[in-house]
Motif scaffolding. Structure first.
Motif, PDB file in Angstrom:
ATOM      1  N   CYS A  18     -28.743  23.973  43.100  1.00  0.00           N
ATOM      2  CA  CYS A  18     -29.148  23.181  41.945  1.00  0.00           C
ATOM      3  C   CYS A  18     -30.425  22.403  42.265  1.00  0.00           C
ATOM      4  N   GLN A  21     -30.145  18.581  42.227  1.00  0.00           N
ATOM      5  CA  GLN A  21     -29.512  18.026  43.411  1.00  0.00           C
ATOM      6  C   GLN A  21     -30.533  17.859  44.542  1.00  0.00           C
ATOM      7  N   GLN A 151     -28.063  20.470  34.283  1.00  0.00           N
ATOM      8  CA  GLN A 151     -27.614  21.598  33.481  1.00  0.00           C
ATOM      9  C   GLN A 151     -26.216  21.955  33.924  1.00  0.00           C
ATOM     10  N   ILE A 153     -23.651  23.768  35.273  1.00  0.00           N
ATOM     11  CA  ILE A 153     -23.484  25.035  35.984  1.00  0.00           C
ATOM     12  C   ILE A 153     -22.132  24.993  36.684  1.00  0.00           C
ATOM     13  N   CYS A 156     -21.291  22.183  39.205  1.00  0.00           N
ATOM     14  CA  CYS A 156     -21.088  20.809  38.752  1.00  0.00           C
ATOM     15  C   CYS A 156     -19.639  20.359  38.951  1.00  0.00           C
ATOM     16  N   CYS A 159     -19.211  19.043  42.293  1.00  0.00           N
ATOM     17  CA  CYS A 159     -20.381  18.370  42.843  1.00  0.00           C
ATOM     18  C   CYS A 159     -20.160  16.860  42.868  1.00  0.00           C
ATOM     19  N   TYR A 161     -22.301  14.651  42.578  1.00  0.00           N
ATOM     20  CA  TYR A 161     -23.209  13.952  41.661  1.00  0.00           C
ATOM     21  C   TYR A 161     -22.695  13.983  40.225  1.00  0.00           C
ATOM     22  N   LYS A 162     -21.550  14.607  40.045  1.00  0.00           N
ATOM     23  CA  LYS A 162     -21.063  14.873  38.688  1.00  0.00           C
ATOM     24  C   LYS A 162     -21.150  13.649  37.769  1.00  0.00           C
ATOM     25  N   CYS A 165     -24.779  12.590  37.131  1.00  0.00           N
ATOM     26  CA  CYS A 165     -25.550  13.466  36.252  1.00  0.00           C
ATOM     27  C   CYS A 165     -25.151  13.327  34.796  1.00  0.00           C
TER      28      CYS A 165
HETATM   29  S1  SF4 Z   1     -23.601  17.784  38.870  1.00  0.00           S
HETATM   30 FE1  SF4 Z   1     -25.788  17.487  38.794  1.00  0.00          FE
HETATM   31  S2  SF4 Z   1     -26.517  17.758  40.868  1.00  0.00           S
HETATM   32 FE2  SF4 Z   1     -24.451  18.585  40.772  1.00  0.00          FE
HETATM   33  S3  SF4 Z   1     -24.748  20.738  40.365  1.00  0.00           S
HETATM   34 FE3  SF4 Z   1     -24.466  19.763  38.379  1.00  0.00          FE
HETATM   35  S4  SF4 Z   1     -26.537  19.252  37.688  1.00  0.00           S
HETATM   36 FE4  SF4 Z   1     -26.653  19.732  39.867  1.00  0.00          FE
END
Ligand code: SF4
Lengths: 167, 331
Positions: A18, A21, A151, A153, A156, A159, A161-162, A165
């Motif tokens: 990503c 990320q 986006q 994907i 996510c 992830c 960062y969920k 984001c």
């Molecule tokens: S949550 Fe954010 S950083 Fe993680 S894969 Fe999805 S878009 Fe990328």
């Protein structure tokens, strides 16, 4: 070419999964630590391969382990499952590339202890070209003032960062 | 799941091997460090540097309260999520007056909207006289868009809050819990003591969540920064105080969970007893783990996660990615 040397291994690996990320990582906006998936990774690399030299820092990247076989340096990367083999192999090739730039010839091994699998990884001429064009692409994305928009994907879901984001 | 630990007794806190250890009047207790998110100290507790080092390593904050239930301060371990980028962005929005004002206004707006929501809820349950207060708050809020300095903004925020508090007697309607007027240090009656305690808890909860982000709690926008105190948590708490603390107080009182015995008259004012603090904290913990659905995030999130998400929204605002819109409760 020299400017590529600033890009660290984990950023390359993230980039393949990503782009956003990778951008966040480059600003040191690192993921929240209470994601259990990060912890599992750490534990696995501590438990297996006790005899090798582990977690060696080299030029801004962390090598999971290194050993010498027939006078050639072998760089190992440990993963918890074969799900993201492609990204892991790329990461390993990236290490080999960095070593090569420092005139160290090495071979790579991708190890998945839980599945008893190993993959031999070697750096070819095409790889070098691919890596260099990837690095220039990454440099461009990272130098942007804003991160690429999130986006949805597959990655996510797990992830760390969920929440960030999608907040 | 990591959870906060609350210590009411007097005793000694130590590191023992790799756990936290509390000793008090012959009672010994091991507290597993990996399950602890933060520690609240209400009693008289001794601790040493080795213990603090262990907390730093384990990324655990320590919050201190005195026997009146006033917040004393926090041991905020070295930041473990550090982003120079984010701190620069935070400072940039502080130094640029327009940027700072717009964030400060947003915090006032979030607080106002949630206060109004609380009153509207009780209005819908039949307390018609609340309309007058809602109107007055609305008028006050209407003037903030023209304001160009933080102090005036703060003053208006204070007026909105005064109006809101003065409506409490209509909502509560119990002789033991008359609001009369806001009194802080020391609170002059039980309700004021509860509000002060609840607000202090809210400040520390937000501070603990800030610790798990890349934000620096010393740079706030509405509350003045002097770089020695935490202020960003005060800003963000404005938004959550009405919907978490005040609603909790209304519910505890209407269920008759609190009695006059839960409060003691001191020379200076009213003191909340430990049993009342415990009761309040239990209810607060429950409320924080209650989940609600939030648009965009998709699934259900707890109020505690909601606070973290609010901080992420602020980070995204600072990055220039998405303009910050404060969370406003839907009911
Ligand atoms: S949550 Fe954010 S950083 Fe993680 S894969 Fe999805 S878009 Fe990328």
């Amino acid at each position: 070419m020299e400017r590529f040397l600033d890009i660290k291994g984990h950023i390359v690996q993230a980039y393949v999964v990503c782009k956003r990320q990778a951008w966040l990582l480059s600003r040191n906006i690192s993921p929240v630590q209470d994601n259990p998936f990060l912890e599992i990774g750490k534990l696995i690399s501590q438990q297996f391969y006790k005899h090798d030299k582990k977690e060696v820092y080299f030029d801004g990247v962390v090598l999971d382990l290194i050993r010498k076989e027939d006078e050639v340096l072998v760089v190992g990367e440990i993963k918890k499952s074969s799900k993201k083999v492609a990204a892991a192999i790329l990461q390993l090739k990236f290490y080999l590339y960095k070593l090569l730039k420092h005139n160290i010839k090495a071979r790579g091994k991708l190890l998945i202890p839980e599945e008893k699998k190993t993959y031999d990884v070697e750096l070819t001429f095409e790889d070098i070209e691919t890596i260099e064009s990837l690095l220039s692409e990454i440099t461009e994305v990272l130098s942007s003032f804003l991160p690429p928009l999130p986006q949805k994907i597959k990655a996510c879901a797990k992830c760390s960062y969920k929440e960030f984001c999608w907040a | 799941m990591k959870r906060p630990i609350y210590i009411f007794s007097d005793g000694v806190l130590k590191r023992k091997n790799n756990t936290l250890y509390f000793e008090s009047e012959g009672v010994q207790k091991f507290i597993p460090v990996e399950n602890t998110s933060e520690i609240y100290i209400f009693g008289e507790v001794e601790l040493n540097k080795r213990f603090l080092e262990f907390l730093t390593q384990s990324e655990i904050i320590l919050h201190f309260f005195n026997r009146y239930g006033y917040y004393v301060g926090s041991f905020y371990p070295r930041e473990y999520l550090n982003s120079g980028y984010m701190i620069l962005k935070q400072a940039e929005h502080y130094l640029d007056t327009q940027k700072r004002l717009s964030l400060a206004r947003t915090f006032v707006e979030g607080g106002y909207k949630n206060m109004r929501q609380v009153l509207k809820y009780y209005q819908s349950r039949g307390i018609d006289e609340l309309e007058r207060y809602i109107q007055q708050m609305e008028n006050l809020f209407g003037s903030i868009s023209n304001i160009n300095d933080i102090n005036t903004l703060m003053a208006i925020e204070g007026n909105i809050r005064q109006t809101y508090y003065s409506a409490f007697d209509l909502i509560i309607d119990k002789d033991d819990f008359k609001f009369e007027k806001r009194s802080k240090r020391p609170p002059k009656n039980a309700l004021n003591a509860l509000i002060s305690f609840g607000n202090s808890m809210m400040y520390t909860i937000v501070l603990s969540e800030i610790y798990r982000t890349h934000l620096d709690p010393r740079i706030g926008y509405l509350h003045t920064t002097n770089f020695r105190r935490f202020t960003l948590n005060l800003d963000v708490a404005e938004i959550f105080k009405p919907i978490i603390v005040d609603r909790l107080i209304f519910s505890i009182i209407s269920k008759n969970m609190l009695k006059p015995e839960h409060f003691e008259q001191d020379l200076e004012g009213i003191v909340i007893t430990d049993s009342a603090k415990k009761l309040f904290i239990d209810e607060l913990e429950q409320r924080l783990s209650t989940t609600i659905s939030v648009k965009n995030i998709g699934n259900y999130v707890s109020y505690r996660q909601l606070i973290r998400i609010e901080l992420y929204k602020i980070e995204k605002h600072l990055m220039g990615e998405k303009e910050y819109q404060p969370y406003v409760s839907q009911w």
